[in-house]
Write a protein that holds these residues in place. Structure first.
Motif, mmCIF file in Angstrom:
data_model
loop_
_atom_site.group_PDB
_atom_site.id
_atom_site.type_symbol
_atom_site.label_atom_id
_atom_site.label_comp_id
_atom_site.label_asym_id
_atom_site.label_seq_id
_atom_site.Cartn_x
_atom_site.Cartn_y
_atom_site.Cartn_z
ATOM 1 N N SER A 4 0.840 -1.193 0.000
ATOM 2 C CA SER A 4 0.000 0.000 0.000
ATOM 3 C C SER A 4 0.872 1.238 0.000
ATOM 4 N N ILE A 5 0.575 2.154 -0.910
ATOM 5 C CA ILE A 5 1.310 3.415 -0.980
ATOM 6 C C ILE A 5 0.343 4.508 -1.394
ATOM 7 N N GLY A 6 0.513 5.683 -0.781
ATOM 8 C CA GLY A 6 -0.404 6.772 -1.031
ATOM 9 C C GLY A 6 0.227 7.939 -1.758
ATOM 10 N N LEU A 7 -0.642 8.736 -2.360
ATOM 11 C CA LEU A 7 -0.270 10.023 -2.927
ATOM 12 C C LEU A 7 -1.041 11.066 -2.128
ATOM 13 N N ALA A 8 -0.317 11.997 -1.517
ATOM 14 C CA ALA A 8 -0.951 13.012 -0.678
ATOM 15 C C ALA A 8 -0.653 14.387 -1.250
ATOM 16 N N GLY A 9 -1.687 15.187 -1.349
ATOM 17 C CA GLY A 9 -1.541 16.552 -1.852
ATOM 18 C C GLY A 9 -2.888 17.235 -1.832
ATOM 19 N N ASP A 156 9.461 2.756 -10.810
ATOM 20 C CA ASP A 156 10.705 2.075 -10.414
ATOM 21 C C ASP A 156 10.965 2.287 -8.918
ATOM 22 N N PHE A 157 10.805 3.527 -8.457
ATOM 23 C CA PHE A 157 11.034 3.851 -7.052
ATOM 24 C C PHE A 157 10.105 3.044 -6.151
ATOM 25 N N ILE A 158 8.831 2.979 -6.505
ATOM 26 C CA ILE A 158 7.849 2.254 -5.689
ATOM 27 C C ILE A 158 8.215 0.772 -5.607
ATOM 28 N N GLU A 159 8.530 0.170 -6.752
ATOM 29 C CA GLU A 159 8.910 -1.247 -6.737
ATOM 30 C C GLU A 159 10.144 -1.466 -5.869
ATOM 31 N N GLN A 160 11.144 -0.608 -6.023
ATOM 32 C CA GLN A 160 12.380 -0.761 -5.251
ATOM 33 C C GLN A 160 12.145 -0.501 -3.769
ATOM 34 N N TYR A 161 11.304 0.449 -3.452
ATOM 35 C CA TYR A 161 10.989 0.759 -2.052
ATOM 36 C C TYR A 161 10.475 -0.490 -1.331
#
Length: 167
Positions: A4-9, A156-161
């Protein structure tokens, strides 16, 4: 278990456009994706004139529409929990969350203006990265930074994270 990952703004910060691009990119990479959006003000409405809307308007506690390639669920709940919904979709690869800036999942702060950049200090816990189309300020230098249009780089960043976190 889904990552689970969010976008906040804030409104008009680019969250929905970025999220839509990420869905396309992650699907292209073979991932199964869910998207959950925070409707903090209760503005969501069923489609006008649809049978399912008539059932909702009539007071049904749940309306489930089954199509050849989809299931749409509308369920009345008092104070629904994000955690409960995350569990319901844990069989997928990723769950992208738009909003919910104070929930515990990791988040990317998204902004388009200097005024919107204060989202960085409002996200709890602190964001894991920043996505903006502005030149990034020096104070923001401790976060990985991406251009809002760098969909592949953010994917790429999300997968690596999640690989690095050993989830």
């Amino acid at each position: 278990m889904a990552h689970s990952i969010g976008l906040a703004g804030y409104s008009n910060s680019g969250k929905t456009t970025l999220l839509s691009g990420l869905v396309v990119e992650m699907k292209r990479r073979g991932h199964r994706i869910a998207v959950m959006k925070h409707d903090a003000h209760g503005h969501y409405k069923e489609a006008v004139g649809a049978d399912s809307t008539a059932f909702v308007d009539a007071g049904a506690d749940a309306v489930i529409t089954l199509s050849p390639d989809a299931v749409h669920v509308y369920e009345r709940k008092n104070a629904p929990s994000l955690d409960e919904q995350l569990l319901a979709y844990r069989h997928l690869d990723y769950i992208f969350i738009e909003g919910f800036k104070r929930e515990k999942h990791p988040k990317i702060a998204v902004y388009r203006t200097i005024e919107q950049s204060c989202i960085i200090s409002e996200v709890v816990p602190a964001p894991i990265a920043i996505a903006t189309d502005l030149a990034v300020q020096e104070a923001e230098g401790s976060y990985p930074q991406f251009n809002l249009n760098d969909i592949a780089g953010i994917a790429d960043f999300i997968e690596q994270y999640f690989k690095d976190c050993q989830f």
